[in-house]
Scaffold this motif. Structure first.
Motif, PDB file in Angstrom:
ATOM      1  N   ALA A 248      -7.750  49.315  -6.886  1.00  0.00           N
ATOM      2  CA  ALA A 248      -7.977  48.663  -8.170  1.00  0.00           C
ATOM      3  C   ALA A 248      -7.117  49.463  -9.471  1.00  0.00           C
ATOM      4  O   ALA A 248      -6.585  49.131 -10.062  1.00  0.00           O
ATOM      5  CB  ALA A 248      -9.424  48.838  -8.451  1.00  0.00           C
ATOM      6  N   PRO A 249      -7.177  50.943  -9.262  1.00  0.00           N
ATOM      7  CA  PRO A 249      -6.335  51.691 -10.259  1.00  0.00           C
ATOM      8  C   PRO A 249      -4.921  51.442  -9.685  1.00  0.00           C
ATOM      9  O   PRO A 249      -4.016  51.344 -10.761  1.00  0.00           O
ATOM     10  CB  PRO A 249      -6.963  53.140 -10.264  1.00  0.00           C
ATOM     11  CG  PRO A 249      -7.628  53.054  -8.917  1.00  0.00           C
ATOM     12  CD  PRO A 249      -8.035  51.675  -8.560  1.00  0.00           C
TER      13      PRO A 249
ATOM     14  N   ALA B 183      -3.311  48.080 -10.836  1.00  0.00           N
ATOM     15  CA  ALA B 183      -3.104  48.290 -12.380  1.00  0.00           C
ATOM     16  C   ALA B 183      -1.762  48.935 -12.795  1.00  0.00           C
ATOM     17  O   ALA B 183      -1.306  48.604 -13.884  1.00  0.00           O
ATOM     18  CB  ALA B 183      -4.381  49.085 -12.877  1.00  0.00           C
TER      19      ALA B 183
ATOM     20  N   ARG C 150      -3.639  40.850  -7.296  1.00  0.00           N
ATOM     21  CA  ARG C 150      -2.924  40.176  -8.204  1.00  0.00           C
ATOM     22  C   ARG C 150      -1.777  39.280  -8.166  1.00  0.00           C
ATOM     23  O   ARG C 150      -1.763  38.188  -8.859  1.00  0.00           O
ATOM     24  CB  ARG C 150      -2.622  41.239  -9.184  1.00  0.00           C
ATOM     25  CG  ARG C 150      -3.478  42.138  -9.644  1.00  0.00           C
ATOM     26  CD  ARG C 150      -2.782  43.435 -10.738  1.00  0.00           C
ATOM     27  NE  ARG C 150      -3.698  44.089 -11.445  1.00  0.00           N
ATOM     28  CZ  ARG C 150      -3.825  44.395 -12.274  1.00  0.00           C
ATOM     29  NH1 ARG C 150      -3.021  43.963 -13.130  1.00  0.00           N
ATOM     30  NH2 ARG C 150      -4.828  45.071 -13.112  1.00  0.00           N
TER      31      ARG C 150
ATOM     32  N   ASP D  89       2.459  46.618  -9.103  1.00  0.00           N
ATOM     33  CA  ASP D  89       2.304  45.310  -8.582  1.00  0.00           C
ATOM     34  C   ASP D  89       3.407  44.419  -8.193  1.00  0.00           C
ATOM     35  O   ASP D  89       3.354  43.318  -7.870  1.00  0.00           O
ATOM     36  CB  ASP D  89       1.294  44.436  -9.523  1.00  0.00           C
ATOM     37  CG  ASP D  89       1.935  44.250 -10.775  1.00  0.00           C
ATOM     38  OD1 ASP D  89       3.206  44.649 -11.008  1.00  0.00           O
ATOM     39  OD2 ASP D  89       1.641  43.414 -11.710  1.00  0.00           O
TER      40      ASP D  89
END
Length: 239
Positions: free
Chosen positions: A81-82, A85, A56, A88
């Motif tokens: 991925a999780p 989310a 990200r 970050d």
């Protein structure tokens, strides 16, 4: 020339200290046209290759690349991925905690040590760099769990630096074809920087990674469908 024994080389993570003292094979000027054509074909097939790791921002890229040492990008992406989310930034990772991080990445090889390193590098980023990822490759290499390869990938991906990260795929393809021959990742890196034409250096390691991942496989390369088979000098091509 056959590739060196892969078991003797640390192609992922930090390279052995002795590797800095082992030189690559000197460039052969007569081989320059062949090498240039190899990369010209790679560029024609994939003009702007990108990392297959999902991220990200600069911090999540750094973490993803660090986690990918001795693991596949697919396995890292499934775990991150999780995770990304929810987390970050370095401070968010510190708040998340090592126990929860360990559980989030437990499907990735060496997850215990990687979790410790991610927490330690996050703490340093917060304490010394105001939560930002350093721009300088040499500084990145001082972070826990960040070796020469990881730092090279980060500055190349984020800033377009002309670095070449040598992972297992790059090491194998470069020695096998050969492009640059060396018994250590550092030696292969130095050799590639010496022989890859300047216009191709920016994306060189991405092309070599993709070629090694999908065509020049370790056990049974797909030589009949290889776009540079006629330029490859490996004596054991598959039929």
């Amino acid at each position: 020339m056959p590739a060196p024994n892969m078991k003797r080389s640390a192609a992922a993570g930090k390279s052995p200290a002795v590797s800095r003292r082992l030189p690559a094979m000197p460039p052969d000027p007569a081989d320059a046209p062949r090498i240039a054509e190899i990369f010209r074909r790679f560029e024609a097939r994939e003009p702007v290759p990108v990392t297959e790791l999902n991220y990200r921002n600069a911090y999540t890229l750094l973490v993803a690349v660090a986690l990918s040492a001795q693991a596949t990008d697919v396995s890292v992406n499934k775990a991150t991925a999780p995770l990304f989310a929810m987390v970050d930034t370095p401070q968010a990772m510190l708040d998340f905690g090592e126990d929860r991080l360990r559980d989030a990445i437990k499907t990735i090889g060496l997850y215990n040590s990687k979790a410790r390193n991610v927490m330690a590098l996050s703490e340093r980023l917060v304490r010394e760099f105001d939560g930002t990822v350093p721009r300088d490759r040499a500084v990145l290499e001082t972070l826990p769990g960040v070796g020469r390869k990881t730092a090279a990938v980060v500055v190349n991906t984020l800033h377009g630096d002309h670095t070449i990260a040598v992972d297992t795929h790059v090491f194998r393809v470069s020695n096998r074809m050969p492009i640059a021959v060396g018994v250590t990742p550092d030696a292969v890196e130095a050799g590639l920087l010496a022989v890859v034409p300047a216009g191709f250096v920016r994306h060189a390691h991405h092309w070599l990674i993709l070629h090694g991942r999908y065509t020049c496989l370790a056990r049974k390369p797909l030589c009949p469908t290889c776009i540079v088979a006629d330029l490859c000098r490996w004596p054991d091509k598959t039929a």
